[in-house]
Design an enzyme around this catalytic site. Structure first.
Site, PDB file in Angstrom:
ATOM      1  N   GLU A  16      38.826  20.468  31.894  1.00  0.00           N
ATOM      2  CA  GLU A  16      38.473  19.964  33.231  1.00  0.00           C
ATOM      3  C   GLU A  16      37.580  21.024  33.865  1.00  0.00           C
ATOM      4  O   GLU A  16      38.071  22.078  34.280  1.00  0.00           O
ATOM      5  CB  GLU A  16      39.744  19.743  34.078  1.00  0.00           C
ATOM      6  CG  GLU A  16      40.746  18.762  33.492  1.00  0.00           C
ATOM      7  CD  GLU A  16      40.308  17.303  33.641  1.00  0.00           C
ATOM      8  OE1 GLU A  16      39.363  17.034  34.410  1.00  0.00           O
ATOM      9  OE2 GLU A  16      40.908  16.455  32.975  1.00  0.00           O
ATOM     10  N   CYS A  76      36.026  21.319  42.856  1.00  0.00           N
ATOM     11  CA  CYS A  76      35.189  20.920  41.723  1.00  0.00           C
ATOM     12  C   CYS A  76      34.395  19.656  42.057  1.00  0.00           C
ATOM     13  O   CYS A  76      33.314  19.437  41.530  1.00  0.00           O
ATOM     14  CB  CYS A  76      36.027  20.715  40.472  1.00  0.00           C
ATOM     15  SG  CYS A  76      37.412  19.595  40.703  1.00  0.00           S
TER      16      CYS A  76
END
Ligand code: NAD
Length: 505
Positions: free
Chosen positions: A234, A268
């Site tokens: 991720e 993110c």
């Protein structure tokens, strides 16, 4: 030799705690303990494992203030954001899997084609073994706890290495495990930095779940694939927000301000590129500046968490200004001084030649660009190495669906920002440089499971048609294949010609 880990408040520099780091030499012992704990934990029923999940949820609900304070002193984020973005998603995933896990992990019967008459088929799910979770500093609690919880529910033991930037979160997680009496070594926390992470990756994990930068993710991915260890990566993002002229301007402005500046932009899925249709560009910018100036430092915007990130943000903003960008809000980097609090920055007059549009900034900076046509907006949004999240703003539902379907991204939001990650039913993961694999949703449990496909025959027949001997079988098998895969018309002509051949004999 063990080093001392010193945890400091990112904004004040005050020492919060200090304790001994996990020595890299302890790594084999960690895996040994994890292996024994796995034997025990994986043999408990899912129902038993879920009782700990329920205890964890209640413990967290009863200790919200304490957990929020720990997160704030580790990260410098504001308390409301600790609650909404770091704690609540964990409680939500605990509650979701409490109900959903029995359905996801149970045996799934699947159809068996007529060719295999008499047999049955199913898929079973088993735990993998020891899962290594390596997490970052921006949402240090959520991004550690969610994969840890998912892996534990699926029956794995876990070694967690939280970020050395926010090390007290590792202590907090250890405390939660102790408070709910989680069996010993089912979850172990390894305290340390990059070297310890490397040693753990080089150890004996059965799955590596990594959240962090593209650079580290790539290294871990190489090592994992070299040894054929499954991994989930991720990674970073550079998320676009596309605003068409028919969108609700007020909502889009509020959405952009929150999407770009929440958690001081250290998300993110931060909005890192805003594309606004030419006809509303001027009005959008005016309102955007007005709303951004209303944000209160310390109340709406927390401090940066990691000193090193301040350098990256500075580099990107200076590069943009040097190449002609205009800074409409916030301070010029020359005036930032030592403070870890950065006022939100809006940049216009930006171009693809600037790092601010091509590299992940991970700070409170919003570059805004205008576009004319739908095609142009899609092309600009896709012109990136990243593919984590994206948002499209329009009241025209058809256009929204059409544009979203053309974006190369793992997640997308229409008339909102970031929010896919908050729906525990939806899988989450990036494409391109933003990552490989998913968690959350049913995938979040299946990622940490070994899938086994089984076909079962009652065992009475002496043999199958495809077994030896092959003598005189070719024509029979050929007829069977043609009959099985033919449509009605073809089938009739097949039977006719077979009958004809039979009469001729
Ligand atoms: P990072 O890659 O520097 O570090 C992440 C973790 O990896 C830390 O625990 C670190 O100690 C460890 N590590 C570093 N080098 C290692 C190595 N060679 N081997 C093993 N472990 C190693 O990332 P960061 O600065 O902590 O986090 C910020 C990044 O994370 C940003 O790029 C952000 O976009 C990304 N991120 C992604 C998601 C997502 O879900 N896609 C979520 C949050 C953050």
């Amino acid at each position: 030799m063990k080093n001392v880990m010193i945890a400091k408040h990112p904004a004040t520099g005050e020492t919060i705690d200090q304790w001994l780091e996990t020595d890299v030499k302890q790594v084999p012992e960690l895996y040994e303990k994890a292996g024994s704990a796995f034997t025990f934990w994986s043999s408990r029923s899912l129902e038993t494992r879920l009782t700990y999940i329920t205890k964890m949820k209640h413990y967290m609900l009863s200790n919200l203030d304490e957990i929020a304070e720990e997160i704030c002193s580790a990260t410098g984020k504001v308390k409301t954001e600790a609650l909404t973005s770091d704690i609540m998603p964990v409680i939500d995933i605990l509650q979701h899997y409490e109900k959903r896990a029995p359905k996801v992990l149970r045996r799934k019967k699947v159809p068996t084609p007529l060719l295999f008459v008499g047999k049955s088929s199913y898929v079973d799910y088993f735990p993998l073994g020891t899962v290594l979770v390596i997490s970052p500093w921006n949402f240090p609690f959520q991004l550690s706890m969610t994969p840890v919880i998912s892996a534990l529910i699926a029956g794995n033991s876990v070694i967690l290495k939280p970020s050395e930037v926010t090390p007290t979160i590792g202590l907090l997680i250890e405390k939660i495990a102790r408070e709910i009496n989680l069996p010993k070594n089912v979850l172990q926390v390894a305290h340390g930095g990059k070297e310890l992470g490397q040693a753990l990756v080089a150890g004996a994990p059965n799955h590596i779940f990594f959240t962090g930068s593209v650079e580290t993710g790539r290294k871990i991915g190489v090592e994992a694939s070299r040894r054929l260890i499954p991994s989930t990566l991720e990674l970073g993002g550079k998320d676009p927000m596309i605003i068409f002229e028919d969108a609700s301007l007020k909502r889009a402005v509020h959405g952009a301000v929150w999407g770009a500046f929440t958690n001081a932009g250290q998300v993110c899925m931060s909005i890192e590129r805003v594309y606004v249709q030419h006809s509303i560009y001027g009005e959008f910018i005016d309102r955007l500046v007005e709303e951004t100036k209303k944000l209160k430092m310390g109340e709406d915007i927390g401090s940066l968490t990691f000193e090193g990130q301040k350098e990256v943000i500075k580099d990107h903003v200076l590069d943009a200004i040097d190449k002609g960008a205009l800074l409409l809000t916030g301070k010029h980097p020359d005036k930032w001084g030592d403070s870890m609090y950065l006022e939100p920055m809006i940049l216009t007059n930006v171009s693809e030649k600037m790092k601010i549009l091509t590299e992940e900034t991970f700070g409170p900076v919003m570059p805004v660009i205008s576009f004319s046509t739908e095609e142009e907006a899609i092309n600009q949004a896709n012109n990136t190495n990243f593919g984590l999240n994206a948002s499209v703003w329009t009241k025209d539902s058809e256009r929204a669906d059409r544009v979203v379907s053309k974006l190369i991204t793992g997640n997308a939001v229409i008339n909102d920002v970031l929010i896919t990650v908050a729906n525990p039913h939806l899988p989450f993961g990036g494409v391109k440089n933003s990552g490989i694999g998913n968690y959350h949703g049913d995938e979040g449990l299946l990622t940490f499971s070994r899938q086994m496909s089984v076909m079962k025959d009652p065992g009475y027949k002496q043999k199958e048609i495809n077994w030896y001997p092959y003598k005189n079988k070719y024509d029979k098998v050929k007829f069977l294949i043609q009959a099985y895969y033919s449509n009605k018309k073809e089938m009739i002509s097949l039977v006719r010609s077979a009958y004809k051949k039979f009469r001729q004999k």
